[in-house]
Write a protein that holds these residues in place. Structure first.
Motif, PDB file in Angstrom:
ATOM      1  N   TYR A 483      11.401  -5.751  10.639  1.00  0.00           N
ATOM      2  CA  TYR A 483      10.452  -6.054  10.112  1.00  0.00           C
ATOM      3  C   TYR A 483       9.276  -6.582  11.062  1.00  0.00           C
ATOM      4  O   TYR A 483       8.240  -6.094  10.911  1.00  0.00           O
ATOM      5  CB  TYR A 483      10.948  -7.278   9.288  1.00  0.00           C
ATOM      6  N   GLY A 484       9.665  -6.939  12.344  1.00  0.00           N
ATOM      7  CA  GLY A 484       8.784  -7.315  13.293  1.00  0.00           C
ATOM      8  C   GLY A 484       8.146  -5.998  13.863  1.00  0.00           C
ATOM      9  O   GLY A 484       6.947  -5.961  14.226  1.00  0.00           O
ATOM     10  N   TYR A 485       8.961  -5.094  14.215  1.00  0.00           N
ATOM     11  CA  TYR A 485       8.301  -3.760  14.554  1.00  0.00           C
ATOM     12  C   TYR A 485       7.493  -3.205  13.775  1.00  0.00           C
ATOM     13  O   TYR A 485       6.468  -2.793  14.158  1.00  0.00           O
ATOM     14  CB  TYR A 485       9.894  -2.857  14.903  1.00  0.00           C
ATOM     15  N   GLY A 486       8.107  -3.095  12.660  1.00  0.00           N
ATOM     16  CA  GLY A 486       7.141  -2.509  11.407  1.00  0.00           C
ATOM     17  C   GLY A 486       5.636  -3.418  11.214  1.00  0.00           C
ATOM     18  O   GLY A 486       4.605  -2.829  10.895  1.00  0.00           O
ATOM     19  N   ARG A 487       5.987  -4.597  11.306  1.00  0.00           N
ATOM     20  CA  ARG A 487       4.598  -5.441  11.099  1.00  0.00           C
ATOM     21  C   ARG A 487       3.894  -4.966  12.267  1.00  0.00           C
ATOM     22  O   ARG A 487       2.493  -4.704  11.867  1.00  0.00           O
ATOM     23  CB  ARG A 487       5.099  -6.834  11.203  1.00  0.00           C
ATOM     24  N   ALA A 517       6.131   7.804  10.604  1.00  0.00           N
ATOM     25  CA  ALA A 517       6.708   9.122  10.160  1.00  0.00           C
ATOM     26  C   ALA A 517       8.085   8.653   9.466  1.00  0.00           C
ATOM     27  O   ALA A 517       8.491   9.157   8.366  1.00  0.00           O
ATOM     28  CB  ALA A 517       7.038   9.898  11.270  1.00  0.00           C
ATOM     29  N   VAL A 518       8.586   7.776  10.058  1.00  0.00           N
ATOM     30  CA  VAL A 518      10.020   7.145   9.392  1.00  0.00           C
ATOM     31  C   VAL A 518       9.851   6.610   7.979  1.00  0.00           C
ATOM     32  O   VAL A 518      10.517   6.850   7.056  1.00  0.00           O
ATOM     33  CB  VAL A 518      10.674   5.858  10.203  1.00  0.00           C
ATOM     34  N   GLY A 519       8.496   5.631   7.908  1.00  0.00           N
ATOM     35  CA  GLY A 519       8.160   5.264   6.712  1.00  0.00           C
ATOM     36  C   GLY A 519       8.127   6.224   5.475  1.00  0.00           C
ATOM     37  O   GLY A 519       8.628   6.061   4.347  1.00  0.00           O
ATOM     38  N   ASP A 520       7.452   7.198   5.939  1.00  0.00           N
ATOM     39  CA  ASP A 520       7.254   8.348   5.130  1.00  0.00           C
ATOM     40  C   ASP A 520       8.293   9.131   4.545  1.00  0.00           C
ATOM     41  O   ASP A 520       8.670   9.366   3.396  1.00  0.00           O
ATOM     42  CB  ASP A 520       6.150   9.342   5.712  1.00  0.00           C
ATOM     43  N   LEU A 521       9.388   9.185   5.722  1.00  0.00           N
ATOM     44  CA  LEU A 521      10.667   9.919   5.495  1.00  0.00           C
ATOM     45  C   LEU A 521      11.262   8.981   4.405  1.00  0.00           C
ATOM     46  O   LEU A 521      12.086   9.404   3.279  1.00  0.00           O
ATOM     47  CB  LEU A 521      11.108  10.021   6.559  1.00  0.00           C
ATOM     48  N   ALA A 522      11.595   7.818   4.914  1.00  0.00           N
ATOM     49  CA  ALA A 522      12.442   7.007   3.963  1.00  0.00           C
ATOM     50  C   ALA A 522      11.715   6.511   2.472  1.00  0.00           C
ATOM     51  O   ALA A 522      12.567   6.211   1.490  1.00  0.00           O
ATOM     52  CB  ALA A 522      12.466   5.535   4.632  1.00  0.00           C
ATOM     53  N   GLY A 523      10.268   6.800   2.440  1.00  0.00           N
ATOM     54  CA  GLY A 523       9.725   6.502   1.288  1.00  0.00           C
ATOM     55  C   GLY A 523       9.157   5.007   1.268  1.00  0.00           C
ATOM     56  O   GLY A 523       9.939   4.150   1.571  1.00  0.00           O
ATOM     57  N   LEU A 524       7.778   5.097   1.431  1.00  0.00           N
ATOM     58  CA  LEU A 524       7.139   3.827   1.323  1.00  0.00           C
ATOM     59  C   LEU A 524       7.247   2.628   0.237  1.00  0.00           C
ATOM     60  O   LEU A 524       7.297   1.671   0.553  1.00  0.00           O
ATOM     61  CB  LEU A 524       5.516   3.889   1.466  1.00  0.00           C
ATOM     62  N   ASP A 525       7.664   3.413  -0.747  1.00  0.00           N
ATOM     63  CA  ASP A 525       8.249   2.501  -2.078  1.00  0.00           C
ATOM     64  C   ASP A 525       9.159   1.500  -1.775  1.00  0.00           C
ATOM     65  O   ASP A 525       9.487   0.452  -2.374  1.00  0.00           O
ATOM     66  CB  ASP A 525       8.108   3.167  -3.502  1.00  0.00           C
ATOM     67  N   VAL A 526      10.226   2.020  -0.835  1.00  0.00           N
ATOM     68  CA  VAL A 526      11.401   1.298  -0.566  1.00  0.00           C
ATOM     69  C   VAL A 526      11.060  -0.148  -0.042  1.00  0.00           C
ATOM     70  O   VAL A 526      11.483  -0.996  -0.492  1.00  0.00           O
ATOM     71  CB  VAL A 526      12.446   1.941   0.475  1.00  0.00           C
ATOM     72  N   GLY A 527      10.446   0.175   1.267  1.00  0.00           N
ATOM     73  CA  GLY A 527      10.017  -1.177   1.590  1.00  0.00           C
ATOM     74  C   GLY A 527       9.116  -2.173   0.956  1.00  0.00           C
ATOM     75  O   GLY A 527       9.242  -3.342   0.597  1.00  0.00           O
ATOM     76  N   TYR A 528       8.352  -1.471   0.000  1.00  0.00           N
ATOM     77  CA  TYR A 528       7.369  -2.166  -0.844  1.00  0.00           C
ATOM     78  C   TYR A 528       8.189  -3.132  -1.876  1.00  0.00           C
ATOM     79  O   TYR A 528       7.917  -4.351  -2.014  1.00  0.00           O
ATOM     80  CB  TYR A 528       6.425  -1.060  -1.549  1.00  0.00           C
ATOM     81  N   SER A 529       9.248  -2.384  -2.567  1.00  0.00           N
ATOM     82  CA  SER A 529       9.862  -3.175  -3.520  1.00  0.00           C
ATOM     83  C   SER A 529      10.843  -3.977  -2.887  1.00  0.00           C
ATOM     84  O   SER A 529      10.883  -5.305  -3.393  1.00  0.00           O
ATOM     85  CB  SER A 529      10.897  -1.878  -4.445  1.00  0.00           C
ATOM     86  N   VAL A 530      11.224  -3.855  -1.661  1.00  0.00           N
ATOM     87  CA  VAL A 530      11.865  -5.169  -1.043  1.00  0.00           C
ATOM     88  C   VAL A 530      11.168  -6.280  -0.860  1.00  0.00           C
ATOM     89  O   VAL A 530      11.308  -7.466  -0.954  1.00  0.00           O
ATOM     90  CB  VAL A 530      12.630  -4.661   0.394  1.00  0.00           C
ATOM     91  N   ARG A 531       9.759  -5.831  -0.191  1.00  0.00           N
ATOM     92  CA  ARG A 531       8.835  -7.175  -0.027  1.00  0.00           C
ATOM     93  C   ARG A 531       8.487  -7.719  -1.128  1.00  0.00           C
ATOM     94  O   ARG A 531       8.372  -9.120  -1.130  1.00  0.00           O
ATOM     95  CB  ARG A 531       7.563  -6.498   0.694  1.00  0.00           C
ATOM     96  N   ARG A 532       8.498  -6.910  -2.321  1.00  0.00           N
ATOM     97  CA  ARG A 532       8.009  -7.787  -3.786  1.00  0.00           C
ATOM     98  C   ARG A 532       9.082  -8.692  -4.154  1.00  0.00           C
ATOM     99  O   ARG A 532       9.131  -9.782  -4.724  1.00  0.00           O
ATOM    100  CB  ARG A 532       7.943  -6.791  -4.739  1.00  0.00           C
ATOM    101  N   GLU A 533      10.415  -8.435  -3.645  1.00  0.00           N
ATOM    102  CA  GLU A 533      11.485  -9.363  -4.164  1.00  0.00           C
ATOM    103  C   GLU A 533      11.661 -10.419  -3.093  1.00  0.00           C
ATOM    104  O   GLU A 533      12.484 -11.628  -3.327  1.00  0.00           O
ATOM    105  CB  GLU A 533      13.022  -8.591  -4.008  1.00  0.00           C
ATOM    106  N   ARG A 534      11.128 -10.686  -1.989  1.00  0.00           N
ATOM    107  CA  ARG A 534      11.238 -11.486  -0.894  1.00  0.00           C
ATOM    108  C   ARG A 534      10.133 -12.880  -1.247  1.00  0.00           C
ATOM    109  O   ARG A 534       9.032 -12.544  -1.737  1.00  0.00           O
ATOM    110  CB  ARG A 534      10.852 -10.993   0.461  1.00  0.00           C
ATOM    111  N   THR A 535      10.656 -14.054  -1.036  1.00  0.00           N
ATOM    112  CA  THR A 535       9.958 -15.098  -1.483  1.00  0.00           C
ATOM    113  C   THR A 535       9.426 -15.643  -0.128  1.00  0.00           C
ATOM    114  O   THR A 535       8.869 -16.738  -0.002  1.00  0.00           O
ATOM    115  CB  THR A 535      10.968 -16.083  -1.972  1.00  0.00           C
ATOM    116  N   ASP A 536       9.869 -15.487   1.166  1.00  0.00           N
ATOM    117  CA  ASP A 536       9.556 -15.965   2.174  1.00  0.00           C
ATOM    118  C   ASP A 536       8.507 -15.219   3.279  1.00  0.00           C
ATOM    119  O   ASP A 536       8.572 -15.257   4.389  1.00  0.00           O
ATOM    120  CB  ASP A 536      10.821 -16.181   3.263  1.00  0.00           C
ATOM    121  N   LEU A 537       7.698 -14.364   2.420  1.00  0.00           N
ATOM    122  CA  LEU A 537       6.793 -13.514   3.417  1.00  0.00           C
ATOM    123  C   LEU A 537       5.758 -14.477   4.044  1.00  0.00           C
ATOM    124  O   LEU A 537       5.282 -15.289   3.462  1.00  0.00           O
ATOM    125  CB  LEU A 537       6.194 -12.381   2.588  1.00  0.00           C
ATOM    126  N   PRO A 538       5.201 -14.209   4.950  1.00  0.00           N
ATOM    127  CA  PRO A 538       4.070 -14.854   5.809  1.00  0.00           C
ATOM    128  C   PRO A 538       3.062 -14.883   5.028  1.00  0.00           C
ATOM    129  O   PRO A 538       2.472 -13.906   4.049  1.00  0.00           O
ATOM    130  CB  PRO A 538       4.043 -14.170   7.140  1.00  0.00           C
TER     131      PRO A 538
END
Ligand code: 3H9
Length: 698
Positions: A483-487, A517-538
């Motif tokens: 998360y920190g690295y991606g941020r 490039a990793v984000g594109d490989l994994a699918g940007l929607d994967v991280g997107y939906s995880v972020r939507r489930e989190r309640t502790d985002l900055p």
């Protein structure tokens, strides 16, 4: 007790090395061999057999001595002493004869091996080159190209291959290696065979452009590494320079490699990976490990199929369960496809594939998994769905069945709470593709029993993976740090660095791929939906803003042909997209972020130091017990360059005080929201400490 002993039988001397666990060539062993040879010759032995007690012939130099001042006799001196013997010396090989062990064997005049023996030069995996004549003797036996392949790949060969190549003179088929080695030695004496020295042979000539072609061939696989080029230079010397001078050059290269940060990083990982598979402090190592034979995998998606394939490969009986008939059929096809691919590439024999598939059953009925020893759930990453699956598993499985959840971020305790056996619930976070990636995070819940944690470690080893025990928190060790690295990689976009610049800088630094490039490989929607489930985002509108905009525009990555980059059909190569550049600029303007020219150094420091900061917090909280565990996670799961040793070792290498100073600078420049300095980092910096010296958290 002495680690080397000698006994004489008739006209033979038998020298036994007994230095568990792997008969490494410690100073005591080296000195012991020299005095044993003196004793053997003093007793009038006409031939010598050199063999090892325990599970293996010598598996190499003693790595624990590296980086310290090496005490004499050095291995080349021991080998010279063997070569100088009047009668033949026969090495009897079993187990894994590696590195200095193989150099020792090549110094002997003849070699006999059991059919299960393996021989090789894995030094390159430690950032080293064979340093006791291996780069000179092996080409004399097998030619320059083959010798290079052995040393550059680091992969051991089996005894039959070694015999065909002439590395081994004879295979001991009777099951009694020592007897056969003694018979071999007696035959040599009876036949009046003189000692045969590999050093007296010459290397087969090669084409004039052989070495430049070879360098080109290995370049993609050896990017950033120091020792492969040194190996090539030594083998070149084996053709052109008298052996004593070439041995001197080899030695210089060896010591230069040993003193390098790369070798220190790779040696650190060697031990960290072995440490990681031991029960962490506070977990009873004597807890009884339940026997495992049958495994069920719930969910036949890509992940479930990959996990099932790994389990089949390790010899388990596997049942794959999926509610959806079509999904189940697809999963079965995926597994069959993996076997087919393995056979086509020569990685799996037809018999093994048939055997593996013969142990696979599929079902849509939960009753089918009632009798298994372990269940690995790999369904969709949703708390509600996982809780429902676990409640059902709890009803159908026997009381001792271990229930593992393959989650990458979810709270293992909440999943365990859906059962009446929270002590038997554990997280096993596999990485995609599960049949290839080596890492498994073994997540201990608050109530996970010691025996369940202890069972996870040998299981990972049996699956040929590295298991690391981690605590339960959002994202555990790896994804939490990601998360920190991606941020930072996202903020840098808004501040004016292009995706390809960020990816290029981090790849040049050594990361296997850049974050975008990793984000594109994994699918940007994967991280997107995880972020939507989190309640502790900055509370920060810039946080992953660019990724969110792309997902909302339907650019999900490679799978949609567009993400942070463009992809031409059938190609994996990311192409910078001016449309994305324009969106980033307009988002930056809308958010009031001033764009500027950003240097590669800032890119690397912000992304990598963000990892170190989060790693320090993870250690403070005891989510990882040892800094080496974090390194093992990042090297095996996230493409962190092995030769930099992992984020925490890297911090130790550049100096924790320097990292601390830079993090303070970032805090002053970018604010404390992301750059608050962890107490542990500050404390270590102030007292000149290292992460590696911290006492493991229990
Ligand atoms: C070299 O030889 C340089 C020369 O060319 C030049 C010299 C001048 N030293 O892996 P395991 C320990 S460089 C010290 O779990 P396995 C290991 O730490 C060397 N210790 O077992 C562990 O200890 P612990 C070239 C060593 O059955 C225990 O043994 N050789 C060494 O899964 C068991 O290890 C290599 O690179 C060592 N050399 O695999 C070989 N090797 O129980 C490195 C192991 O306290 N070793 N230990 O955690 C291996 O690849 C594997 O250990 C081996 C066994 C295949 C041998």
């Amino acid at each position: 007790m002495s680690v080397v002993s000698v006994e004489t039988r008739d006209n033979l001397a038998i020298i036994t090395i007994d230095n568990p666990p792997v008969n490494a060539l410690s100073q005591a062993v080296r000195a012991g061999i020299v005095s044993a040879l003196d004793e053997a010759e003093g007793a009038g032995a006409e031939a010598v057999v050199l063999h090892c007690a325990g599970r293996t012939f010598v598996a190499g130099a003693d790595i624990r001595e590296f980086g310290k001042s090496l005490k004499p006799p050095w291995l080349p001196e021991v080998i010279a002493r063997i070569e100088a013997c009047d009668g033949p010396v026969v090495a009897a090989l079993h187990g894994t004869t590696l590195g200095g062990g193989l150099e020792l064997a090549l110094g002997c005049h003849y070699r006999i091996a059991v059919p299960t023996a393996r021989v090789g030069f894995p030094e390159v995996n430690l950032g080293l080159i064979p340093g006791a004549g291996g780069t000179q003797r092996l080409p004399r036996l097998v030619g320059a190209e083959r010798a290079l392949d052995v040393m550059i790949s680091g992969k051991p060969a089996n005894a039959a291959e070694a015999a065909r190549a002439g590395i081994v003179d004879r295979l001991a088929e009777s099951g009694n290696l020592l007897d056969e080695a003694m018979n071999f030695a007696r035959e040599l004496v009876a036949g009046g065979e003189p000692p045969r020295l590999i050093r007296d042979l010459s290397v087969e000539p090669v084409d004039p452009d052989f070495f430049s072609e070879y360098r080109k061939r290995i370049a993609p696989k050896t990017r950033g590494l120091m020792s492969p080029e040194r190996i090539v230079r030594c083998v070149e010397a084996s053709l052109h320079v008298p052996i004593d001078q070439a041995l001197k050059e080899e030695r210089e290269h060896f010591f230069e490699c040993m003193a390098s940060p790369q070798s220190s990083a790779l040696r650190h990982l060697f031990f960290a990976e072995r440490q990681a598979v031991k029960p962490p402090p506070g977990v009873s190592a004597s807890a009884e490990v339940p026997e495992m034979r049958r495994i069920a995998v719930i969910g036949a998606g890509t992940m479930g199929a990959g996990i099932a394939y790994s389990c089949l490969g390790a010899g388990f009986e596997v049942t794959v369960l999926d509610n959806d008939e079509a999904g189940l059929a697809r999963g079965q096809k995926t597994i069959e496809g993996l076997y087919k691919g393995g056979v086509a590439r020569g990685k799996v024999s037809r018999e093994k594939a048939a055997d593996g598939l013969g142990r696979l059953t599929t079902s849509q009925d939960y009753a089918a998994v009632g009798g298994v020893d372990l269940v690995i759930e790999a369904v969709f990453e949703s708390m509600a769905i996982k809780q429902e699956v676990f409640a059902r598993l709890d009803r159908v499985c026997g009381p001792d069945t271990i229930l593992a959840t393959n989650t990458s971020t979810l709270d293992v305790d909440r999943i365990a709470a859906a059962t009446d056996r929270p002590g038997k619930v554990i997280g096993t976070h596999f990485f995609s593709p599960a049949h290839i990636m080596r890492l498994v995070e073994i997540v201990r819940g608050a109530e996970t029993e010691d025996s369940v944690i202890v069972a996870g470690l040998p299981l990972a080893k049996r699956l040929r993976k590295v298991g690391v025990v981690v605590g339960n928190c959002f994202g555990f060790v790896g994804n939490r740090m990601l998360y920190g690295y991606g941020r930072e990689s996202q903020l840098l976009l808004l501040e004016g660095a292009a995706p390809e610049q960020i990816d290029g800088a981090l790849q040049d630094w050594g990361m296997a791929m850049g974050p975008h490039a990793v984000g594109d490989l994994a699918g940007l929607d994967v991280g997107y939906s995880v972020r939507r489930e989190r309640t502790d985002l900055p509370d920060d509108p810039r946080f992953y803003r660019v990724a969110d905009v792309l997902v909302e525009a339907g650019r999900l990555g490679r799978k949609t042909g567009k993400g942070m980059y463009l992809y031409e059909s059938g190609s994996r190569a990311p192409i910078p997209d001016p449309e994305v550049a324009a969106w980033i600029a307009s988002e930056a303007e809308a958010l009031g972020v001033e764009q500027r020219a950003i240097g590669e150094r800032e890119i690397v420091e912000r992304c990598i130091y963000a990892l170190i900061v989060e790693g320090a917090r993870i250690l403070e909280e005891g989510i990882a017990s040892r800094s080496g565990d974090i390194d093992v996670v990042w090297v095996n799961g996230y493409g962190f360059p092995r030769y930099r040793g992992g984020p925490m070792h890297y911090a130790d290498t550049i100096g924790v005080d320097k990292v601390y100073a830079k993090v303070c600078e970032f805090r002053n420049r970018f604010g404390p929201m992301y750059w608050e300095v962890p107490e542990l980092l500050e404390d270590l910096a102030r007292r000149g400490g290292k992460f590696a010296d911290l006492k493991p958290a229990g």
